[in-house]
Design a protein around this motif. Sequence first.
Motif, PDB file in Angstrom:
ATOM      1  N   ILE A   1       0.849  -1.199   0.000  1.00  0.00           N
ATOM      2  CA  ILE A   1       0.000   0.000   0.000  1.00  0.00           C
ATOM      3  C   ILE A   1       0.883   1.247   0.000  1.00  0.00           C
ATOM      4  O   ILE A   1       1.553   1.550   0.986  1.00  0.00           O
ATOM      5  CB  ILE A   1      -0.953   0.021   1.220  1.00  0.00           C
ATOM      6  CG1 ILE A   1      -1.822  -1.241   1.259  1.00  0.00           C
ATOM      7  CG2 ILE A   1      -1.819   1.286   1.194  1.00  0.00           C
ATOM      8  CD1 ILE A   1      -2.786  -1.392   0.099  1.00  0.00           C
ATOM      9  N   VAL A   2       0.867   1.971  -1.121  1.00  0.00           N
ATOM     10  CA  VAL A   2       1.675   3.184  -1.274  1.00  0.00           C
ATOM     11  C   VAL A   2       0.997   4.357  -0.580  1.00  0.00           C
ATOM     12  O   VAL A   2       1.649   5.169   0.075  1.00  0.00           O
ATOM     13  CB  VAL A   2       1.905   3.491  -2.771  1.00  0.00           C
ATOM     14  CG1 VAL A   2       2.608   4.817  -2.968  1.00  0.00           C
ATOM     15  CG2 VAL A   2       2.678   2.359  -3.422  1.00  0.00           C
ATOM     16  N   SER A   3      -0.327   4.452  -0.723  1.00  0.00           N
ATOM     17  CA  SER A   3      -1.071   5.505  -0.024  1.00  0.00           C
ATOM     18  C   SER A   3      -2.470   4.998   0.297  1.00  0.00           C
ATOM     19  O   SER A   3      -3.023   4.156  -0.416  1.00  0.00           O
ATOM     20  CB  SER A   3      -1.137   6.784  -0.858  1.00  0.00           C
ATOM     21  OG  SER A   3      -1.949   6.597  -2.000  1.00  0.00           O
ATOM     22  N   TRP A   4      -3.026   5.530   1.381  1.00  0.00           N
ATOM     23  CA  TRP A   4      -4.353   5.124   1.860  1.00  0.00           C
ATOM     24  C   TRP A   4      -5.017   6.325   2.489  1.00  0.00           C
ATOM     25  O   TRP A   4      -4.426   7.008   3.341  1.00  0.00           O
ATOM     26  CB  TRP A   4      -4.220   4.001   2.885  1.00  0.00           C
ATOM     27  CG  TRP A   4      -5.431   3.763   3.731  1.00  0.00           C
ATOM     28  CD1 TRP A   4      -5.594   4.134   5.040  1.00  0.00           C
ATOM     29  CD2 TRP A   4      -6.642   3.091   3.360  1.00  0.00           C
ATOM     30  NE1 TRP A   4      -6.831   3.724   5.500  1.00  0.00           N
ATOM     31  CE2 TRP A   4      -7.493   3.094   4.472  1.00  0.00           C
ATOM     32  CE3 TRP A   4      -7.084   2.502   2.185  1.00  0.00           C
ATOM     33  CZ2 TRP A   4      -8.756   2.515   4.461  1.00  0.00           C
ATOM     34  CZ3 TRP A   4      -8.344   1.927   2.158  1.00  0.00           C
ATOM     35  CH2 TRP A   4      -9.169   1.926   3.285  1.00  0.00           C
ATOM     36  N   LYS A   5      -6.231   6.615   2.062  1.00  0.00           N
ATOM     37  CA  LYS A   5      -6.980   7.737   2.623  1.00  0.00           C
ATOM     38  C   LYS A   5      -8.423   7.296   2.792  1.00  0.00           C
ATOM     39  O   LYS A   5      -9.017   6.728   1.871  1.00  0.00           O
ATOM     40  CB  LYS A   5      -6.901   8.943   1.692  1.00  0.00           C
ATOM     41  CG  LYS A   5      -7.549  10.190   2.245  1.00  0.00           C
ATOM     42  CD  LYS A   5      -7.322  11.365   1.304  1.00  0.00           C
ATOM     43  CE  LYS A   5      -7.919  12.629   1.886  1.00  0.00           C
ATOM     44  NZ  LYS A   5      -7.740  13.775   0.982  1.00  0.00           N
ATOM     45  N   ILE A   6      -8.976   7.537   3.982  1.00  0.00           N
ATOM     46  CA  ILE A   6     -10.373   7.217   4.236  1.00  0.00           C
ATOM     47  C   ILE A   6     -10.997   8.396   4.971  1.00  0.00           C
ATOM     48  O   ILE A   6     -10.406   8.935   5.908  1.00  0.00           O
ATOM     49  CB  ILE A   6     -10.528   5.893   5.022  1.00  0.00           C
ATOM     50  CG1 ILE A   6     -12.001   5.503   5.154  1.00  0.00           C
ATOM     51  CG2 ILE A   6      -9.838   5.957   6.366  1.00  0.00           C
ATOM     52  CD1 ILE A   6     -12.222   4.064   5.610  1.00  0.00           C
ATOM     53  N   GLU A   7     -12.160   8.833   4.489  1.00  0.00           N
ATOM     54  CA  GLU A   7     -12.843   9.989   5.072  1.00  0.00           C
ATOM     55  C   GLU A   7     -14.300   9.653   5.297  1.00  0.00           C
ATOM     56  O   GLU A   7     -14.983   9.185   4.380  1.00  0.00           O
ATOM     57  CB  GLU A   7     -12.757  11.198   4.132  1.00  0.00           C
ATOM     58  CG  GLU A   7     -11.350  11.687   3.893  1.00  0.00           C
ATOM     59  CD  GLU A   7     -11.317  12.847   2.914  1.00  0.00           C
ATOM     60  OE1 GLU A   7     -12.139  12.856   1.964  1.00  0.00           O
ATOM     61  OE2 GLU A   7     -10.481  13.740   3.091  1.00  0.00           O
ATOM     62  N   GLU A   8     -14.762   9.931   6.515  1.00  0.00           N
ATOM     63  CA  GLU A   8     -16.170   9.685   6.817  1.00  0.00           C
ATOM     64  C   GLU A   8     -17.063  10.598   5.993  1.00  0.00           C
ATOM     65  O   GLU A   8     -16.714  11.736   5.695  1.00  0.00           O
ATOM     66  CB  GLU A   8     -16.441   9.895   8.313  1.00  0.00           C
ATOM     67  CG  GLU A   8     -15.861   8.812   9.163  1.00  0.00           C
ATOM     68  CD  GLU A   8     -16.286   8.902  10.611  1.00  0.00           C
ATOM     69  OE1 GLU A   8     -17.380   9.430  10.878  1.00  0.00           O
ATOM     70  OE2 GLU A   8     -15.518   8.438  11.468  1.00  0.00           O
TER      71      GLU A   8
ATOM     72  N   LEU B   1      -7.037   4.230  -2.360  1.00  0.00           N
ATOM     73  CA  LEU B   1      -5.736   3.639  -2.064  1.00  0.00           C
ATOM     74  C   LEU B   1      -4.931   3.506  -3.337  1.00  0.00           C
ATOM     75  O   LEU B   1      -5.481   3.454  -4.433  1.00  0.00           O
ATOM     76  CB  LEU B   1      -5.885   2.290  -1.356  1.00  0.00           C
ATOM     77  CG  LEU B   1      -6.577   1.134  -2.091  1.00  0.00           C
ATOM     78  CD1 LEU B   1      -5.619   0.395  -3.023  1.00  0.00           C
ATOM     79  CD2 LEU B   1      -7.144   0.157  -1.082  1.00  0.00           C
ATOM     80  N   GLU B   2      -3.624   3.458  -3.158  1.00  0.00           N
ATOM     81  CA  GLU B   2      -2.718   3.212  -4.282  1.00  0.00           C
ATOM     82  C   GLU B   2      -1.788   2.086  -3.890  1.00  0.00           C
ATOM     83  O   GLU B   2      -1.320   2.021  -2.744  1.00  0.00           O
ATOM     84  CB  GLU B   2      -1.917   4.468  -4.623  1.00  0.00           C
ATOM     85  CG  GLU B   2      -1.027   4.278  -5.840  1.00  0.00           C
ATOM     86  CD  GLU B   2      -0.234   5.523  -6.205  1.00  0.00           C
ATOM     87  OE1 GLU B   2       0.553   5.438  -7.161  1.00  0.00           O
ATOM     88  OE2 GLU B   2      -0.380   6.558  -5.520  1.00  0.00           O
ATOM     89  N   VAL B   3      -1.534   1.191  -4.823  1.00  0.00           N
ATOM     90  CA  VAL B   3      -0.672   0.044  -4.562  1.00  0.00           C
ATOM     91  C   VAL B   3       0.635   0.162  -5.338  1.00  0.00           C
ATOM     92  O   VAL B   3       0.736   0.930  -6.295  1.00  0.00           O
ATOM     93  CB  VAL B   3      -1.383  -1.284  -4.926  1.00  0.00           C
ATOM     94  CG1 VAL B   3      -2.559  -1.543  -3.999  1.00  0.00           C
ATOM     95  CG2 VAL B   3      -1.821  -1.286  -6.380  1.00  0.00           C
ATOM     96  N   SER B   4       1.631  -0.597  -4.924  1.00  0.00           N
ATOM     97  CA  SER B   4       2.950  -0.540  -5.541  1.00  0.00           C
ATOM     98  C   SER B   4       3.012  -1.245  -6.890  1.00  0.00           C
ATOM     99  O   SER B   4       3.918  -1.002  -7.680  1.00  0.00           O
ATOM    100  CB  SER B   4       3.993  -1.146  -4.596  1.00  0.00           C
ATOM    101  OG  SER B   4       3.639  -2.489  -4.268  1.00  0.00           O
TER     102      SER B   4
END
Length: 197
Positions: free
Chosen positions: A140-147, A169-172
């Motif tokens: 997992i290169v980046s992960w963002k979660i917003e309610e 999310l972004e993966v490698s």
Amino acid sequence: MTMIFDVFTEATRGTTLSGTVQYRDPDNYGFNQGPAFGLQLIMDAWSEGGDFGAGPVSAETEAEFKQLFELYFGPKAWVDEDGYLLEDGSTEVRIPRVKAEEFYKGRIDPYGGRGTSGGVRYICLTPEPGAFARRTEEIIVSWKIEEDDEDPADADEDEPGGTSAFFTLEVSDPRYLEHFAKNAFFQTAFTGHLPGA
């Protein structure tokens, strides 16, 4: 197993996946912000199969997903009725004979228990949360979660957060998302926590 979230995903765009997670029970405790939740969603979509929208993966990716599940839940040691280890992929006892309890001393999961699968007995070994966390960092290169706060003015400070959240999310490597060729829906019991946490 009690499902906690409904998950809706859009078709993947290269190495990026977006979607929504929604609590099945509105009395929730918020959404885990850690990237392990993203990896768990990718894994669970694969394990659910193709009926809900996600497709197949390559043999290499399938083998890696199986390893990730073993890190999370702990691998199984296959045994006969007396607890002796079996040869890999067989119901024949290993030679020399050794009991799983002796061979894996200190690695038997006291909570994982024992069971059968396909008529063959197994003992659960301990999960490896540290190794799972390291693999999460690699994948997992980046992960963002917003309610999803549709009406924050009506929110009560003493109440749990919203019942749904948007994630990206972004993966490698794009192969980790190859089963998201189109929009998908599935349910999951994963929460983003590591085993033992």
